[in-house]
Design a protein around this motif. Sequence first.
Motif, short mmCIF file in Angstrom:
data_model
loop_
_atom_site.label_atom_id
_atom_site.label_comp_id
_atom_site.label_asym_id
_atom_site.label_seq_id
_atom_site.Cartn_x
_atom_site.Cartn_y
_atom_site.Cartn_z
N GLY A 142 52.05 52.91 -16.21
CA GLY A 142 52.31 51.97 -15.12
C GLY A 142 51.12 51.15 -14.71
N GLY A 143 49.92 51.56 -15.16
CA GLY A 143 48.70 50.80 -14.86
C GLY A 143 48.01 51.23 -13.59
N PRO A 144 46.73 50.90 -13.46
CA PRO A 144 45.95 51.32 -12.29
C PRO A 144 46.20 50.46 -11.06
CG PRO A 144 44.55 50.11 -13.83
CD PRO A 144 45.89 50.27 -14.50
N MET A 145 46.00 51.09 -9.93
CA MET A 145 46.03 50.44 -8.61
C MET A 145 44.81 49.55 -8.45
SD MET A 145 46.06 52.56 -4.99
CE MET A 145 47.61 53.41 -5.30
N LEU A 146 44.91 48.52 -7.63
CA LEU A 146 43.74 47.75 -7.23
C LEU A 146 43.03 48.46 -6.08
CD1 LEU A 146 45.16 44.11 -7.23
CD2 LEU A 146 43.83 45.23 -9.03
N ASN A 214 46.59 49.33 -22.32
CA ASN A 214 47.35 50.38 -21.63
C ASN A 214 46.55 51.04 -20.52
OD1 ASN A 214 49.65 52.44 -21.50
ND2 ASN A 214 47.88 53.75 -21.85
N GLY A 215 45.27 51.29 -20.75
CA GLY A 215 44.48 52.03 -19.78
C GLY A 215 43.98 51.21 -18.61
N THR A 216 43.91 49.87 -18.75
CA THR A 216 43.15 49.10 -17.77
C THR A 216 43.89 47.95 -17.11
OG1 THR A 216 42.25 47.70 -19.53
CG2 THR A 216 40.96 49.65 -18.91
N ILE A 217 44.96 47.40 -17.69
CA ILE A 217 45.66 46.28 -17.06
C ILE A 217 46.25 46.76 -15.74
CG2 ILE A 217 47.57 44.65 -17.23
CD1 ILE A 217 47.27 44.81 -20.29
N PRO A 218 45.91 46.13 -14.61
CA PRO A 218 46.40 46.61 -13.32
C PRO A 218 47.92 46.62 -13.21
CG PRO A 218 44.53 45.16 -13.00
CD PRO A 218 44.89 45.06 -14.45
N ALA A 219 48.42 47.54 -12.42
CA ALA A 219 49.86 47.74 -12.27
C ALA A 219 50.57 46.48 -11.78
CB ALA A 219 50.12 48.90 -11.30
N VAL A 220 49.89 45.69 -10.96
CA VAL A 220 50.56 44.54 -10.32
C VAL A 220 50.44 43.26 -11.14
CG1 VAL A 220 50.36 45.46 -8.00
CG2 VAL A 220 48.48 44.11 -8.95
N TYR A 221 49.78 43.30 -12.29
CA TYR A 221 49.65 42.10 -13.12
C TYR A 221 50.90 41.92 -13.97
CZ TYR A 221 44.57 41.57 -12.26
OH TYR A 221 43.33 41.37 -11.70
N SER A 222 51.35 40.68 -14.12
CA SER A 222 52.47 40.39 -15.02
C SER A 222 52.14 40.76 -16.46
CB SER A 222 52.85 38.92 -14.93
OG SER A 222 53.30 38.59 -13.63
N GLU A 223 50.87 40.77 -16.78
CA GLU A 223 50.42 41.19 -18.12
C GLU A 223 50.90 42.60 -18.45
OE1 GLU A 223 46.16 41.40 -20.57
OE2 GLU A 223 46.20 40.85 -18.45
N ARG A 224 51.06 43.42 -17.42
CA ARG A 224 51.55 44.79 -17.63
C ARG A 224 53.00 44.77 -18.12
NH1 ARG A 224 49.79 49.81 -18.65
NH2 ARG A 224 47.90 49.10 -17.61
N HIS A 310 32.73 49.70 -8.90
CA HIS A 310 33.29 49.47 -10.24
C HIS A 310 34.59 50.24 -10.37
CE1 HIS A 310 29.39 48.12 -12.52
NE2 HIS A 310 29.71 47.33 -11.51
N TYR A 311 35.67 49.51 -10.71
CA TYR A 311 37.00 50.11 -10.79
C TYR A 311 37.65 49.74 -12.12
CZ TYR A 311 36.22 50.93 -5.84
OH TYR A 311 35.69 51.36 -4.64
N LEU A 312 38.84 50.25 -12.34
CA LEU A 312 39.54 49.98 -13.59
C LEU A 312 39.79 48.49 -13.78
CD1 LEU A 312 40.54 51.91 -15.87
CD2 LEU A 312 39.78 53.04 -13.78
N VAL A 313 40.06 47.76 -12.70
CA VAL A 313 40.27 46.32 -12.81
C VAL A 313 39.01 45.63 -13.33
CG1 VAL A 313 39.67 45.89 -10.38
CG2 VAL A 313 41.11 44.26 -11.63
N ASP A 314 37.84 46.15 -12.95
CA ASP A 314 36.58 45.57 -13.45
C ASP A 314 36.39 45.87 -14.92
OD1 ASP A 314 35.61 44.61 -10.80
OD2 ASP A 314 35.59 46.76 -10.34
N ASN A 316 38.80 46.26 -17.01
CA ASN A 316 39.76 45.39 -17.69
C ASN A 316 39.18 44.00 -17.90
OD1 ASN A 316 42.63 45.01 -18.62
ND2 ASN A 316 42.57 43.44 -17.04
N GLU A 317 38.57 43.44 -16.85
CA GLU A 317 37.99 42.10 -16.96
C GLU A 317 36.78 42.08 -17.87
OE1 GLU A 317 39.51 39.51 -15.69
OE2 GLU A 317 41.03 40.87 -14.90
N ALA A 318 36.11 43.21 -18.01
CA ALA A 318 34.91 43.27 -18.86
C ALA A 318 35.23 43.41 -20.34
CB ALA A 318 34.04 44.44 -18.41
N GLY A 319 36.50 43.53 -20.67
CA GLY A 319 36.89 43.67 -22.08
C GLY A 319 37.74 44.88 -22.37
N GLY A 320 37.89 45.75 -21.39
CA GLY A 320 38.78 46.89 -21.53
C GLY A 320 38.30 47.94 -22.51
N ILE A 321 39.21 48.84 -22.84
CA ILE A 321 38.88 49.94 -23.74
C ILE A 321 38.51 49.43 -25.13
CG2 ILE A 321 39.79 52.02 -24.84
CD1 ILE A 321 39.13 52.27 -21.84
#
Length: 565
Positions: A142-146, A214-224, A310-314, A316-321
């Motif tokens: 479901g993706g990470p929370m902001l 899968n690990g980093t796209i935030p839950a609320v993004y349409s990308e998910r 620094h959070y999962l959203v960061d 994700n923006e840095a290039g992800g897993i």
Amino acid sequence: MNSDSVKKGAARAPHRSLFRALGLTDREINQPFIGVVNSFNELVPGHMHLRQISEAVKAGVRENGGTPLEFSTIAVCDGIAMGHVGMHFSLASRELIADSVEIMARAHGLDALVFIPSCDKVVPGMLMAAMRLNLPAIVVSGGPMLPGRFRGEEVNLISVFEGVGKVLSGQESEEWLKGLESKACPTCGSCAGMFTANSMNCLTEVLGMALPGNGTIPAVYSERLILAKETGYQVVDLWRQNIRPRDIVTKESILNGVAADMALGCSTNTILHLPAVAFEGEIEFDLNLVNRVSEETPQICKLSPALHGHYLVDLNEAGGISAVLKTLLDAGLIDGSVKTVSGGPLAERIQDAVVRDTKVIRSLTEPYSAKGGLSVLFGDLAPEGAVIKVGALAQRDFVFEGRAKVFDGEDLASEAISAGRIVAGDVVIIRYEGPKGGPGMREMLGPTATLAGMGLDETVALLTDGRFSGGSRGLSIGHIAPEAALGGEIAFIEDGDLVRIDLKKRTIDWILPEEEKEKRRQQFDQAKGLEKAFEVAGRTGYLGRYAQFVQSANKGAAFRATKED
């Protein structure tokens, strides 16, 4: 077994009539049956939006010629279950999740599976089921929370747990705490930092069982939602190509998972879940390999709770897993030849990945640490191992000696901490919280967060045969094995005994003359130790059965095949 066994031939006419009762057309019945395992519920913030994820998955399945058939599993919110009897059920839920998926898939002849988890035990439970069933399978979380914002700063659930300690120590008011709690968890999704849920969702991607992001796209993004559609589409291709979980999750990919774990500074709970997944796939997992990989793998990411801001959203923006893995692959620290659910090898999948923010994903020449984020300690207090998240410490290689303050259970320890009876230099021992003795190996986020809020997280050691939340930080050592209920050394320690922790040597020892140790061993009554577990669990409910079948923490707390005598 596949869906032909429930839908082909004259003898299956009754079965087909029931599929028609579902509204399935002849075309849908003739297509591969794709189980969509949805852990949606209205209790867990990480799972509240999974109906939408599931609809996207099913759209992808249909687009590629499959017939999606959705069913559910349970999911426990560790944050809500924390600090009371509910936490006994958290780790224990993992086995029920795996079992329920096995039952549904086998009973209905499914051809392939898409798993939709989000939170802590659901991810490994579903991976365990995938390995056990070995049907073509893929995961989309479901993706990470902001993170939230409170008084100009980013905050998350752990901020609230640590805020309790600040109130108890007089640093902040209850009014301040109420304001914090209202802002800390602003969206759906798994809690915002590199806690257990996000650790396991990231490692699922590393293992090759999920598509990139899968690990980093935030839950609320349409990308998910796009990822979910692509996942549904891809599982049908996996079925056509007969690519199965045991083709993907191998000894080599497990080692990749450990290396990424070290680089990311993941939760200590990964050292329970990776062995359990390996166990289901009949892959040997030796705790010593964690230290071997840690010696070679620098920690290049540091997210909350290890580093504020620094959070999962960061990530994700840095290039992800993919960017993290590309960094490790270029240095020869992982195996790029392993298969993935993308269809090709890992190296091909991540060949175009780039690091877009070196503050979040550091280079191997300027890491946060030259060694990995987790360590396994051994010694006479933990001959079968104990785990610490060294990546969440201000300094990693030091010796800590202190006198023990011993508590038979988390509740008594929490009471002592809140009452101010724990001071700098103490070694807090919380025992009878292991897989059997708990039962269920409760997380100790309450005590660790309260200590952190009081400013004692680096000057008080906390040792347990239970475990810690992915949100815990400080000198917190869990998974001590053997556990107290099985007669492990932690059962014999008494108030005032000296404990020595050497993080550089990775040792944890109980400093006492051997004659005195042996005297205490002889006085130990194991039946009495296990009776403590049954006082909590009862003998007829699930926890009572769990306590009889569960193995030690060093074996991932996975179930043994048969009950012990």
